[in-house]
Design a protein around this motif. Structure first.
Motif, PDB file in Angstrom:
ATOM      1  N   GLU A  56       0.835  -1.212   0.000  1.00  0.00           N
ATOM      2  CA  GLU A  56       0.000   0.000   0.000  1.00  0.00           C
ATOM      3  C   GLU A  56       0.861   1.251   0.000  1.00  0.00           C
ATOM      4  O   GLU A  56       0.583   2.223  -0.714  1.00  0.00           O
ATOM      5  N   ILE A  57       1.891   1.245   0.809  1.00  0.00           N
ATOM      6  CA  ILE A  57       2.813   2.392   0.873  1.00  0.00           C
ATOM      7  C   ILE A  57       3.492   2.581  -0.469  1.00  0.00           C
ATOM      8  O   ILE A  57       3.609   3.701  -0.974  1.00  0.00           O
ATOM      9  N   ALA A  58       3.913   1.485  -1.087  1.00  0.00           N
ATOM     10  CA  ALA A  58       4.556   1.555  -2.400  1.00  0.00           C
ATOM     11  C   ALA A  58       3.588   2.080  -3.457  1.00  0.00           C
ATOM     12  O   ALA A  58       3.976   2.883  -4.318  1.00  0.00           O
ATOM     13  N   LYS A  59       2.335   1.659  -3.401  1.00  0.00           N
ATOM     14  CA  LYS A  59       1.317   2.143  -4.355  1.00  0.00           C
ATOM     15  C   LYS A  59       1.194   3.651  -4.276  1.00  0.00           C
ATOM     16  O   LYS A  59       1.055   4.328  -5.303  1.00  0.00           O
ATOM     17  N   ASP A  60       1.228   4.204  -3.080  1.00  0.00           N
ATOM     18  CA  ASP A  60       1.137   5.655  -2.906  1.00  0.00           C
ATOM     19  C   ASP A  60       2.294   6.365  -3.608  1.00  0.00           C
ATOM     20  O   ASP A  60       2.095   7.403  -4.240  1.00  0.00           O
ATOM     21  N   PHE A  61       3.494   5.827  -3.499  1.00  0.00           N
ATOM     22  CA  PHE A  61       4.643   6.426  -4.184  1.00  0.00           C
ATOM     23  C   PHE A  61       4.445   6.377  -5.695  1.00  0.00           C
ATOM     24  O   PHE A  61       4.769   7.336  -6.399  1.00  0.00           O
ATOM     25  N   CYS A  62       3.923   5.270  -6.186  1.00  0.00           N
ATOM     26  CA  CYS A  62       3.708   5.116  -7.630  1.00  0.00           C
ATOM     27  C   CYS A  62       2.671   6.111  -8.151  1.00  0.00           C
ATOM     28  O   CYS A  62       2.804   6.615  -9.266  1.00  0.00           O
ATOM     29  N   LYS A  63       1.661   6.382  -7.362  1.00  0.00           N
ATOM     30  CA  LYS A  63       0.625   7.351  -7.758  1.00  0.00           C
ATOM     31  C   LYS A  63       1.190   8.762  -7.855  1.00  0.00           C
ATOM     32  O   LYS A  63       0.779   9.543  -8.705  1.00  0.00           O
ATOM     33  N   LYS A  64       2.120   9.084  -6.981  1.00  0.00           N
ATOM     34  CA  LYS A  64       2.641  10.448  -6.886  1.00  0.00           C
ATOM     35  C   LYS A  64       3.845  10.715  -7.791  1.00  0.00           C
ATOM     36  O   LYS A  64       4.172  11.867  -8.044  1.00  0.00           O
ATOM     37  N   ASP A  65       4.517   9.669  -8.245  1.00  0.00           N
ATOM     38  CA  ASP A  65       5.739   9.861  -9.029  1.00  0.00           C
ATOM     39  C   ASP A  65       5.777   8.834 -10.163  1.00  0.00           C
ATOM     40  O   ASP A  65       5.888   7.628  -9.910  1.00  0.00           O
TER      41      ASP A  65
END
Length: 188
Positions: A56-65
């Motif tokens: 989930e944390i990794a998904k957030d990074f992917c959404k933002k960058d």
């Protein structure tokens, strides 16, 4: 007759980050990659079947960058996750960073400058061991035997040079073609 040389474009550096049960460290790790002074990055996050919130944390990074992408696979261990990520590498150079590691903001830039200056297949740097609990620097481990810093060396010297200290992949930048041509993979 005049020839015009095309300006060379900076190479892309691919960073492979396997994640497994790293929800407490992964944000710090990915932030350190995101904040690199060298921006032309491809970040490949490999979720190795992690049962916690790491994905989930990794998904957030992917959404933002858009430089970040996440892939999921069944748990196969660190080596398997690194090999899986390496198959997705598009950069001229690549690095393997563990999810509990944090890299200095100039990590990629400095290693890339050295790799290009010395035309190396593997470029490495020292490692600082820092307490996760206190943030205190516990020790610094040189990457090489004394006398071999800031210079290129060949394969004949490697045993006496490289294996004197900590051996890991997380303090190195690899020329991707070198790894592919030599069919170098991590052993499961």
């Amino acid at each position: 007759m005049s020839s015009t040389k095309k300006p060379s474009t900076p190479p892309t550096v691919s960073v492979v980050v396997p994640i497994y049960k790293s929800q407490n460290e992964i944000e710090r790790c990915l932030s350190s990659i995101k904040n690199q002074t060298y921006a032309k990055l491809q970040v490949i996050i490999v979720d190795d079947g992690s049962p916690d919130r790491s994905a989930e944390i990794a998904k957030d990074f992917c959404k933002k960058d858009p430089r970040f992408s996440r892939y999921s696979k069944a748990n196969g261990g660190l080596a398997d996750a690194r090999n899986f990520g390496f198959a997705k590498v598009e950069g001229e150079y690549c690095a393997f960073i563990d999810s509990d590691d944090e890299i200095e903001p100039t990590f990629v830039e400095k290693l890339l400058v050295c790799a290009q200056e010395f035309d190396t297949d593997i470029t490495l740097c020292l490692v600082q061991i820092i307490s996760g609990a206190t943030g205190e620097k516990l020790r610094e481990t040189p990457a090489l035997k004394a006398g071999f810093e800031n210079r290129a060396f060949n394969y004949k010297e490697i045993r006496g040079v490289l294996f004197q200290n900590t051996v890991g992949v997380w303090n190195k930048l690899f020329r991707t073609e070198f790894l592919k041509q030599n069919k170098i993979q991590f052993i499961k």
